[in-house]
Motif scaffolding. Structure first.
Motif, PDB file in Angstrom:
ATOM      1  N   THR A  49       0.819  -1.216   0.000  1.00 21.58           N
ATOM      2  CA  THR A  49       0.000   0.000   0.000  1.00 21.58           C
ATOM      3  C   THR A  49       0.854   1.268   0.000  1.00 21.58           C
ATOM      4  O   THR A  49       0.665   2.143  -0.856  1.00 21.58           O
ATOM      5  CB  THR A  49      -0.947   0.033   1.208  1.00 21.58           C
ATOM      6  N   SER A  60       2.594   1.762  -3.150  1.00 25.39           N
ATOM      7  CA  SER A  60       1.639   1.532  -4.259  1.00 25.39           C
ATOM      8  C   SER A  60       2.252   0.624  -5.326  1.00 25.39           C
ATOM      9  O   SER A  60       2.389   0.986  -6.484  1.00 25.39           O
ATOM     10  CB  SER A  60       1.118   2.846  -4.848  1.00 25.39           C
ATOM     11  N   ASN A  94       4.140   8.456 -12.036  1.00 29.93           N
ATOM     12  CA  ASN A  94       3.997   7.138 -11.418  1.00 29.93           C
ATOM     13  C   ASN A  94       3.263   6.157 -12.331  1.00 29.93           C
ATOM     14  O   ASN A  94       3.482   4.955 -12.265  1.00 29.93           O
ATOM     15  CB  ASN A  94       3.252   7.258 -10.094  1.00 29.93           C
TER      16      ASN A  94
END
Lengths: 339, 273
Positions: B61, B64, B217
């Motif tokens: 998490t 990510s 990202n």
């Protein structure tokens, strides 16, 4: 029956500066079993590949039936080839191997199965259909390769030394089967070999090649009994024909050919010799003798079994019991008038 | 020396080598399961008594990793498939077709093997910019779709096929595509498998190039994405280790699945089949 004549007309083939075939003109008649015979590198396989379309001739015409096929793709020439290495697809089952050419031609499934079954039956490989080539013996592989060829029902079979990889016994067996296969299918066969026994026993006619040049075409009996030149004389027959200098018989300028069986050992004989080697084959003896001429020419004499063979070192007299062949000692060509 | 002793010695040597190879992987796993502040402790902890399995979910998490892994998968799969296609087709041409300048072109392919990847980075970067591909999938994939080593390996492997098989297929009525699909590729499956794994590995483990040509990202691969975890506190080092393991997991699974193919490909042609 789809059988067709195959003819080569004035075929030339060069690989760079190497000349493989020189003006080769040769026809296999429809339904004929024609042998191309010669030592390695004589151009016989090249000739076969030209018929198949795997090589293009440098010059000349290839005809299958009435059609000139120089510009016809190999697959459209309707000839099937059998290779020395069998050329089976190792990853496919025997069934798929035999089916391969039919699938390529998009033959319907039912007909395909029927034809595979027939081909497999006629070559007795029905039990092997689900195996892979790697699980078969050499003889079985060759049968499968033949089945793959006959399943197409081609106009001609091209066979490139198909028996060379088999052991001696199997070769004799397969020889008989090939003759049988030819008889039942009636398809033209062009068969390349360097083995003169195969040539003599299987062919309707034999074409003998040397260094890309056709030496003689004729029935096995013709090429054996009336060789066109010294090369054919020494290539056909086992042991090969003895070639003696003409001077020995008072015929200068000639080479005299004497088959080993045309000699006998006879006290009345006119040619003195000393025995240097005696080989027994059970049913016959091969006796090597050195003549007492200036050159000490070596000759081979064949004696049938009931005869008592001489021993090594014996002095013997040789006599002629069969026909002599006369060749020009310069050109090597047969001298007909002397026969 | 008796055979049993020799065998024992041989196994001992193999065990030592295995330990040397596996230890870094083991210590990474251990560090992932230790509380962050324990990682730097001397002597190091070799067995975590209270493993922190949470590190993995945290890495997933906080870092990510999901989107990064997805990008990596897309890039690696696309690169592998494209490299397979170009290598196989070029190798087929070099192995079976005759065309002008064949030898020169093949030598050029081989020459690309002798250029270090670093040398091509700047020109490739400029090309990508010129095409307006910066921060796109093509930037990550296209520079790697042609592989000199792939062409070389496949060509060598294809040339092992007996000429008679090609001739037989030609006479049977198979053109180039069908011969390639029905005969050449099935017979070269180990090589295809081995090359696919190498290509995938190479693409997956890329770091410098994806770092250079991406700036969002959404296009970063997992190796670049791992860098994001570095921003964590010193006492969360375990999460970096956990992320590293997660990033390597797909490769590990792939190797397990295709181990046999890989070994067969590496030894292909070593012994007569």
């Amino acid at each position: 029956m789809a059988s067709a004549a195959v003819s080569l007309e004035a075929i030339e083939k060069r690989f760079g500066s190497t000349v493989a075939l020189v003006s080769l003109t040769l026809t296999a008649e429809a339904g004929e079993f024609l042998i191309l015979l010669g030592p390695s590198g004589c151009g016989k396989t090249t000739a076969l590949r030209i018929v198949a379309g795997l090589e293009a001739p440098t010059a000349g015409t290839v005809r299958i039936g009435d059609q000139v096929v120089n510009d016809v793709e190999p697959k459209d020439r309707d000839v099937a080839m059998v290779f020395q290495s069998y050329a089976l697809y190792p990853h496919l089952s025997v069934r798929r191997n035999i089916e391969f050419p039919l699938r390529a031609r998009r033959v319907a499934r039912d007909e395909r199965e029927q034809r595979v079954k027939e081909a497999a039956r006629s070559l007795q490989v029905e039990e092997l259909l689900e195996r892979k080539p790697g699980q078969l013996s050499g003889g079985q592989r060759q049968r499968v390769a033949l089945a793959r060829a006959i399943v197409r029902d081609p106009k001609a079979f091209l066979m490139d030394e198909p028996l060379s990889n088999l052991d001696a016994r199997l070769r004799v067996e397969m020889r008989a089967e090939l003759i049988d296969l030819h008889r039942t299918t009636g398809t033209t066969v062009i068969y390349v070999t360097h083995d003169q026994v195969e040539a003599m026993t299987m062919g309707d006619r034999i074409a003998i090649l040397k260094a890309g040049l056709l030496q003689q075409v004729g029935s096995p009996k013709e090429v054996h009994d009336r060789p066109a030149n010294e090369f054919v004389a020494s290539f056909i027959g086992s042991p090969p024909m003895n070639l003696l200098p003409g001077e020995l018989l008072g015929e200068p300028g000639l080479t005299i050919g004497v088959r080993p069986e045309a000699f006998s050992i006879d006290p009345e004989g006119t040619i003195g010799a000393r025995v240097t080697l005696v080989e027994s084959l059970g049913h016959e003896y091969h006796v090597a003798c050195r003549l007492r001429d200036a050159a000490g020419t070596l000759v081979m004499v064949r004696l049938s079994a009931p005869a008592v063979p001489p021993s090594i070192g014996d002095d013997v007299q040789l006599a002629f019991t069969g026909p002599l062949h006369r060749f020009d000692s310069v050109t090597g060509a047969r001298k007909e008038e002397a026969d | 020396m008796p055979t049993s002793v020799r065998t024992a010695l041989r196994y001992l040597v193999l065990v030592v080598i295995a330990v040397i190879v596996l230890f870094p992987i083991y210590i990474t796993l251990v560090n992932a399961l230790l509380p962050g502040q324990d990682i730097a402790k001397r002597p190091p902890t070799l067995f975590p008594l209270h493993p922190l399995w949470d590190s993995f979910s945290q890495a997933w998490t906080d870092g990510s990793l999901g989107p990064y892994l997805r990008t990596s998968a897309i890039v690696s799969i696309a690169t592998t498939l494209a490299a397979l296609a170009t290598s196989i087709l070029a190798a087929y041409a070099f192995a079976f077709l005759e065309f002008p300048l064949k030898r020169v072109l093949f030598a050029l392919c081989l020459a690309t093997l002798m250029v270090p990847a670093e040398v091509t980075i700047i020109p490739n970067y400029r090309t990508i910019q010129l095409f307006g591909w910066y921060d796109t999938y093509p930037a990550l994939i296209v520079p790697f779709v042609a592989s000199g080593i792939g062409i070389f390996l496949f060509r060598q492997s294809f040339r092992q096929l007996p000429r008679d098989l090609r001739d037989a297929a030609v006479l049977d009525g198979y053109g180039h595509w069908r011969f390639l699909g029905r005969v050449v590729l099935p017979l070269n499956r180990p090589m295809v498998g081995a090359f696919a794994i190498f290509a995938f590995l190479g693409s997956w483990n890329q770091y410098l190039w994806p770092l250079l040509v991406t700036n969002t990202n959404a296009r970063r691969t997992v190796q670049v994405g791992l860098k994001q975890l570095e921003g964590l506190n010193a006492d969360q080092q375990n999460i970096i280790f956990a992320g590293t393991i997660l990033a390597a997991l797909p490769i590990f699974v792939l190797l397990l699945l295709f181990q046999r193919q890989l070994v067969r490909g590496l030894t292909a042609g070593a012994v007569k089949g």
